[in-house]
Design an enzyme around this catalytic site. Structure first.
Site, PDB file in Angstrom:
ATOM      1  N   GLU A 189      -5.614   3.710   9.553  1.00 44.10           N
ATOM      2  CA  GLU A 189      -5.210   2.319   9.742  1.00 44.10           C
ATOM      3  C   GLU A 189      -5.206   2.015  11.237  1.00 44.10           C
ATOM      4  O   GLU A 189      -4.567   2.729  12.024  1.00 44.10           O
ATOM      5  CB  GLU A 189      -3.821   2.060   9.154  1.00 44.10           C
ATOM      6  CG  GLU A 189      -3.784   2.106   7.635  1.00 44.10           C
ATOM      7  CD  GLU A 189      -2.416   1.756   7.077  1.00 44.10           C
ATOM      8  OE1 GLU A 189      -2.343   0.977   6.110  1.00 44.10           O
ATOM      9  OE2 GLU A 189      -1.411   2.275   7.617  1.00 44.10           O
TER      10      GLU A 189
ATOM     11  N   ASP B 218      -5.418   8.047   4.773  1.00 41.45           N
ATOM     12  CA  ASP B 218      -5.489   6.751   5.454  1.00 41.45           C
ATOM     13  C   ASP B 218      -5.931   6.842   6.906  1.00 41.45           C
ATOM     14  O   ASP B 218      -5.427   7.681   7.662  1.00 41.45           O
ATOM     15  CB  ASP B 218      -4.104   6.082   5.472  1.00 41.45           C
ATOM     16  CG  ASP B 218      -3.609   5.692   4.101  1.00 41.45           C
ATOM     17  OD1 ASP B 218      -4.415   5.595   3.182  1.00 41.45           O
ATOM     18  OD2 ASP B 218      -2.380   5.481   3.962  1.00 41.45           O
TER      19      ASP B 218
ATOM     20  N   GLU C 228      -3.833   9.922  -1.438  1.00 39.82           N
ATOM     21  CA  GLU C 228      -4.400   8.941  -0.511  1.00 39.82           C
ATOM     22  C   GLU C 228      -4.543   9.554   0.881  1.00 39.82           C
ATOM     23  O   GLU C 228      -3.693  10.334   1.315  1.00 39.82           O
ATOM     24  CB  GLU C 228      -3.499   7.708  -0.460  1.00 39.82           C
ATOM     25  CG  GLU C 228      -4.030   6.548   0.356  1.00 39.82           C
ATOM     26  CD  GLU C 228      -3.170   5.311   0.214  1.00 39.82           C
ATOM     27  OE1 GLU C 228      -3.076   4.544   1.182  1.00 39.82           O
ATOM     28  OE2 GLU C 228      -2.571   5.108  -0.879  1.00 39.82           O
TER      29      GLU C 228
END
Length: 295
Positions: free
Chosen positions: A106, A104, A102
Site C-alpha cells: 500500500e 499487501d 493476504e
C-alpha cells in the site's frame, strides 16, 4: 547451427509474448470503470487507475494463484497525493476462506515534496497486524518501478526493483499459520484514504487536483501457478509445479547473502515503523515470527 537458430527464434518468441501481454489477458476492471484509462499507443499494455471525489477504481486477476513469482510495474500519483492510497496486493476469496490470507503493498500519498510511504502487511488465516512502513530510496512518481512477490513453501519475499524489502518465513513450527493452501487473486486499486493515510488523517486530499492517476504496466504472472478451478487436482498441480519451478527450488528457499544485505540496508536506512518493535501493542512481547523474519 540449425538447432541453435531454432532455439534462438523460440527464445525471442517467448520473450515477445511475455513482454507483449496485455492487461485484459489476465485481469479485468472490478470497480470504477469511469476512472480507468488505457494510455499509450500500445493499447492494453498500460492501465491508469483514477480517483476523484466520487469513486476510486481497481482491477483484479481473472484467476487466483497458488505460489509463484509475480510482479508488475507502477508509477504513482505525482505532486500532492495526500490522502490517496494506491495498492497492489494478493488475497484469497473471503467467501470461500473466511479466515483469508493476504499480502499487501500500500502506497500512502503525501503532500508535495514529502516522500511516499510504502506499507506492507501479511494476513495469515484472517490475522494481520503485521504492518511495516518504509520510505522508498527513489521517486516512485517519476518513472515505473517493479513491485513483486515471490511465494513458495518456505518463505515470501516482498521485492522492489528485485531488491528484497521484507521476508515472511514459514513459521508453522512456532504456531503461525503459513500461506500454503489458499490460492490468492491479484488486486490493484486507488482509493480515498484521507481519514488515515497521510499524517494519521491530519492532511486531507486536495480535491481541486482530481483526478489522481496511478499507472500500471508489465503484468508478470507467467512464472506462477494459475488455478482455474478450486479442485483438489488443481491444487495438486500447483504443488507439483512449485517443486519443479525456479521459485520453489534453491536458491529461492532461503535468503542469499545479497538479500540479507538488502534487508539490513532497508532496516537501518528506510524503516519508519515495524510491528515487531512496537512492543506496547503486543503486551511487551514481540510476535514469535519477528526473530525469524529480520536477519
Amino acid at each position: 547451427m540449425k538447432l541453435s537458430f531454432i532455439l534462438l527464434v523460440l527464445a525471442a518468441t517467448s520473450i515477445s509474448v511475455v513482454q507483449g501481454s496485455k492487461f485484459w489477458d489476465d485481469f479485468y476492471v472490478n470497480f470504477g470503470d469511469c476512472n480507468v484509462q488505457y494510455p499509450g499507443y500500445d493499447t492494453g499494455s498500460t492501465i491508469a487507475l483514477g480517483l476523484d471525489n466520487t469513486t476510486g477504481s481497481g482491477f483484479q486477476s481473472k484467476y487466483p494463484y497458488l505460489y509463484g513469482n509475480l510482479s508488475m510495474k507502477l508509477k504513482l500519483v505525482g505532486g500532492n497525493s495526500a490522502g490517496t492510497v494506491t495498492s497492489y496486493y494478493m488475497a484469497s476469496e473471503r467467501t470461500q476462506f473466511p479466515k483469508w490470507c493476504e499480502l499487501d503493498f500500500e502506497f500512502l500519498g503525501n503532500a508535495s515534496g514529502e516522500p511516499y510511504i510504502l506499507q506492507t502487511n501479511v494476513f495469515s488465516e484472517g490475522v494481520g497486524n503485521r504492518e511495516q512502513r518504509i520510505y522508498l530510496w527513489f521517486d516512485p512518481t517519476a518513472d515505473y518501478h517493479e513491485y513483486g512477490i515471490l511465494w513458495n513453501q518456505d518463505l515470501i519475499l516482498f521485492l522492489v526493483d528485485s531488491r528484497v524489502i521484507r521476508v515472511f518465513h514459514n513459521a508453522a513450527d512456532l504456531g503461525i499459520p503459513y500461506l500454503n493452501y489458499q490460492p490468492m487473486y491479484i488486486y490493484s486499486s486507488i482509493w480515498n484514504g484521507e481519514s488515515w493515510a497521510t499524517c494519521g488523517g491530519g492532511v486531507k486530499t486536495d480535491w481541486s487536483l482530481q483526478p489522481f492517476l496511478a499507472s500500471y504496466t508489465n503484468f508478470n504472472v507467467w512464472n506462477a501457478c494459475e488455478m482455474r478451478d478450486h479442485t483438489v487436482s488443481s491444487s495438486h498441480a500447483c504443488y507439483q509445479k512449485l517443486y519443479s519451478s525456479s521459485y520453489g527450488q534453491a536458491p529461492n528457499l532461503a535468503l542469499t547473502q545479497s538479500q540479507i544485505d538488502d534487508l539490513r540496508w532497508i532496516k537501518y536506512n528506510y524503516v519508519i515503523y515495524d510491528y515487531c518493535t512496537d512492543l506496547k501493542r503486543f503486551n511487551w512481547t514481540a510476535p514469535p515470527e519477528c526473530a525469524r523474519n529480520w536477519p
